[in-house]
Design an enzyme around this catalytic site. Structure first.
Site, PDB file in Angstrom:
ATOM      1  N   HIS A 100       0.912  -1.049   0.199  1.00  0.00           N
ATOM      2  CA  HIS A 100      -0.129  -0.018  -0.669  1.00  0.00           C
ATOM      3  C   HIS A 100       0.703   1.157   0.091  1.00  0.00           C
ATOM      4  CE1 HIS A 100      -0.049   0.589   4.135  1.00  0.00           C
ATOM      5  NE2 HIS A 100       0.834   0.014   4.770  1.00  0.00           N
ATOM      6  N   ASP A 102      -0.643   4.565   0.789  1.00  0.00           N
ATOM      7  CA  ASP A 102      -0.667   5.186   1.873  1.00  0.00           C
ATOM      8  C   ASP A 102      -0.125   5.227   2.859  1.00  0.00           C
ATOM      9  OD1 ASP A 102      -2.655   3.250   2.329  1.00  0.00           O
ATOM     10  OD2 ASP A 102      -3.749   4.379   3.453  1.00  0.00           O
ATOM     11  N   ASP A 133       6.531   1.627   6.437  1.00  0.00           N
ATOM     12  CA  ASP A 133       5.420   1.449   6.330  1.00  0.00           C
ATOM     13  C   ASP A 133       3.718   1.773   5.579  1.00  0.00           C
ATOM     14  OD1 ASP A 133       2.366   0.562   6.797  1.00  0.00           O
ATOM     15  OD2 ASP A 133       2.131   1.267   8.320  1.00  0.00           O
ATOM     16  N   GLU A 167      -5.327   1.036   2.629  1.00  0.00           N
ATOM     17  CA  GLU A 167      -4.770  -0.116   4.101  1.00  0.00           C
ATOM     18  C   GLU A 167      -4.710   0.720   5.083  1.00  0.00           C
ATOM     19  OE1 GLU A 167      -2.648  -2.465   6.779  1.00  0.00           O
ATOM     20  OE2 GLU A 167      -2.174   0.157   6.251  1.00  0.00           O
ATOM     21  N   GLU A 168      -4.676   2.382   5.275  1.00  0.00           N
ATOM     22  CA  GLU A 168      -4.694   2.983   6.430  1.00  0.00           C
ATOM     23  C   GLU A 168      -5.701   3.318   7.355  1.00  0.00           C
ATOM     24  OE1 GLU A 168      -1.760   2.581   8.141  1.00  0.00           O
ATOM     25  OE2 GLU A 168      -0.404   2.634   7.428  1.00  0.00           O
ATOM     26  N   ASP A 194       5.117  -6.242   4.410  1.00  0.00           N
ATOM     27  CA  ASP A 194       4.113  -4.969   5.041  1.00  0.00           C
ATOM     28  C   ASP A 194       3.742  -5.200   6.358  1.00  0.00           C
ATOM     29  OD1 ASP A 194       2.634  -2.482   5.778  1.00  0.00           O
ATOM     30  OD2 ASP A 194       1.213  -3.327   5.884  1.00  0.00           O
ATOM     31  N   THR A 329     -13.679  25.262  33.940  1.00  0.00           N
ATOM     32  CA  THR A 329     -14.233  24.569  35.060  1.00  0.00           C
ATOM     33  C   THR A 329     -15.614  23.942  34.155  1.00  0.00           C
ATOM     34  OG1 THR A 329     -14.459  27.039  36.022  1.00  0.00           O
ATOM     35  CG2 THR A 329     -12.828  25.130  37.118  1.00  0.00           C
TER      36      THR A 329
END
Lengths: 469, 469
Positions: A100, A102, A133, A167-168, A194, A329
């Site tokens: 991949h 991406d 990766d 893929e991601e 991968d 707060t």
């Protein structure tokens, strides 16, 4: 394509030393090409990067066309798929390389020593988002093909490349595409690089991947943010409620407490326990590398067993209320968490997402509402150790490294893994060229240059070994 | 200062109707001036707004100088304090008006119907950050003084203004300043309008405020973000750990589970229970207003008792890991929560911060480290119902509204409240001019115009009533 010179040898007869010499001679060019590829910020989850993702696909199409491949950009509703094919002979096996192009989002940017999309080499390592990766690893196969073609003018097998850009984000469009083009993508073996080898300089064939079920949960209270002075003690607090729900996701032994979570789990066999025990793995070294005093997890299993073959659950993100500098707060109107489970055979993402979602809703504290969104999932995938493809790949790696091969499983997920098995009927072999320490999804992701060059040799060796299936 | 005309009456003899008529005649100008004040984005917690905070101080100094006050900008290590004084006679009581010209951060900006620093009037309400908290309320006192001066040429009491720019960040520099200038700030009564009346059109004297202890807790695991596939099942997860810790901060009955948290608490008396029971308060209406199905809290106390007089604990913010669009499979290296407690007599912020901090550290899950930062605190403050100042103020409000006055406590915190009692020996009277529904710390903060104009009348009436202490 025309090859003007007679090849010096058939690809099967090439001396291994010639392959190594070719890779060494072209290191600088290989690094330069990969750096060009890494400069393209192809973050698939970011809608603003859509054109950049496309540019990364075009980069690969150009490089593969230059190598005499018939290339095609297959459009999808999301990012395109790169398909390329070089057919040698109907008598030879067909190997499909999946990868991949991406990458993960680079955030938080301030933790990078150098910008994530400006590749830099420091200490023999190439730093950039996607270096390991998966741009670096898939590009090693492109250059493995180049090496064989340059030395012998042809390839020992029919080669196909199937390189996706989603893929991601869980490969939402790839699976239907594989179904639709099952004839075109047909292969005897699918090669996937991968991931990581078991340790530096340790050739590793991975035969099992975990699956994934990823959800986002929203907890909502009052219709607006409230002043904690004016409403503290009465307004339901979504952060407190979400924390209680997350705390109930594990029991005190570290087991996932979602009802039915383990129902379909195939437990580790005695044989696997033995194989895992032989793997080069050092718990103390891992703890030191991560900078932690303990590696907590499910009782009754070693760390490696948990990492490779037991299902897990982790919160990947949480947010709500005031996170800026100083003190505000407020009782916020909502809070959010991202939660994912890593799955093993025979869990399915559908089953686990449903059980997790039902449980989270049942845990909703008084006065709060809970919404669960299914973000994505992927099936676990295991290839038999005894398959001919895995054994041939093992021989190829042993020849390159001159060391025994480790057969491993891993906690990573490649959703498409099980699809190749099921739809194409192919043997799927995972040959990780990276290291666990590559910071695949973190700032300062890197790829050791030695693994890039060794990866190119490995790729050439794999194509040669798989010719004799 | 010179007053060129003979005043028509002494301030004590002014007919109430004349005061009302003056306020009505000058409504448009009063609204215009307040809008100018609200356009200044004086966010004290934001370092980038430092000059804007200063600009808000200068705005007030100009307006008070125009009214014949001797003014001074008192510098501090942080934002400046506005001090102004108009002395009439040593025989008259001295009333010090305290307020704050800084405001809360406006985020999240996308939830505002109109930009937070562009005041807009819709349906008789003035929308802007700070409209109610506290610019609108303090400015009512400035205009109350103007009204008396315009009608009678003098004031019935000596008047001092002490207006700070750091209330929303816990008044870090005001307390030492009060200690240092205790002679200069000396007063018989301190008037504070920085809160809400019990219900619309319901004159309210608040005799008790809660204190505050605010901490930020960081939970840290590995030295870097990790891939949840590669490390899930072994890496300690800071989000999961933080969630477990937060879940342990309350028990199943809604009580705060920090050991010793209730040790110093003065419980609600039977008399207070009765007074609270008479206050105009409708649980079902509150739940509906907030859009929630329940108002959970400590067992054994009514909602109003919890809001006004029981200590509470809330998470005000949480953050860790990936919070963007889509799914990122990360185990983050750290996660953070902001946690605050509202305190009642005789709890102190120091004691509660210590106990909370010790408890959080003791809860640290295996493999995670815990750091607790003390962000700020404030003491609770209660003024006796029977004090002459509170009784006189009650008479003044009854005269303006023509209705019985509600005596209340509140969950809000004004850290300086207890300091005025302790250091100046003054009676402190809280006269909230806003409403609980003003969204003081939320998007779309507003101030009802009727409360602005009634507030100016109330201010004039208070100065007159306090002359006869």
């Amino acid at each position: 394509m025309a090859h003007s010179q007679t090849p010096p040898a058939s690809p099967l007869e090439l001396p291994t030393a010639d392959v190594r010499a070719y890779v060494e001679a072209h290191r600088a060019r290989f690094l330069g090409e990969l750096s060009d590829f890494l400069r393209i910020p192809s973050v698939s989850t970011d809608p603003e990067r859509r054109e950049e993702v496309r540019r990364a696909a075009d980069f690969l199409l150009d490089k593969l066309a230059d190598l005499g491949f018939k290339t095609e950009r297959l459009e999808t509703p999301g990012h395109p798929v790169v398909f390329a094919e070089r057919r040698v002979s109907a008598d030879l096996p067909t190997v499909l390389v999946y990868g991949h192009y991406d990458v993960q989002p680079p955030e938080p940017l301030e933790l990078w020593a150098a910008p994530p999309f400006e590749p830099t080499v420091r200490g023999g390592k190439l730093y950039a988002r996607g270096a390991s990766d998966d741009k670096g690893q898939l590009y090693a196969h492109v250059k493995g093909v180049e090496t064989l073609l340059a030395l012998s003018g042809t390839l020992p097998v029919n080669v196909k490349f199937l390189l996706e850009g989603e893929e991601e984000i869980g490969s939402p469009n790839l699976l239907p595409l594989i179904e639709r083009h099952r004839e075109r993508f047909a292969a005897d073996v699918v090669l996937i690089s991968d991931g990581a080898m078991a340790a530096p300089e340790t050739p590793t064939i991975t035969y099992g991947l975990k699956g994934l079920a990823y959800v986002e949960v929203w907890v909502r209270g009052a219709a607006m943010d409230l002043h904690s002075g004016a409403f503290g003690g009465a307004a339901p607090n979504p952060i407190d409620g979400l924390a209680k729900m997350i705390a109930a996701l594990h029991d005190e032994t570290g087991r996932v407490a979602v009802p039915g979570f383990y129902d379909a789990v195939v437990d580790i066999t005695p044989e696997e326990r033995e194989v895992f025990g032989r793997a080069p793995f050092d718990e103390a070294a891992l703890a030191q590398e991560l900078g932690v005093s303990a590696l907590p997890g499910e009782a009754g299993y070693t760390v490696l067993e948990r990492l490779w073959a037991r299902p897990t659950l982790d919160c990947n993100g949480i947010g709500g209320g005031f996170q800026g500098e100083g003190s505000k707060t407020v009782i916020p109107s909502q809070a959010m968490a991202k939660i994912s489970c890593r799955l093993v055979p025979n869990q399915t993402p559908e089953e686990i997402t449903r059980k997790l979602s039902d449980y989270l809703k049942a845990l909703a504290p008084e006065g709060l509402s809970v919404e669960v969104k299914d973000l994505h999932g992927g099936d676990p995938a295991v290839t038999p150790l005894t398959s001919r493809a895995v054994q041939a790949a093992g021989r190829a790696l042993e020849a390159v490294y001159g060391r025994p091969v480790v057969f491993a499983r891993t906690g990573g997920t490649i959703p498409v893994g099980s699809t190749f098995q099921k739809v194409l009927g192919a043997d799927v072999v995972f040959v990780g060229m990276g290291l666990e320490s590559d910071r695949a999804h973190s700032p300062n992701e890197k790829f050791d240059l030695v693994n890039l060059y060794r990866g190119i040799e490995t790729s050439a060796a794999l194509f040669r070994a798989l010719a004799t299936l």
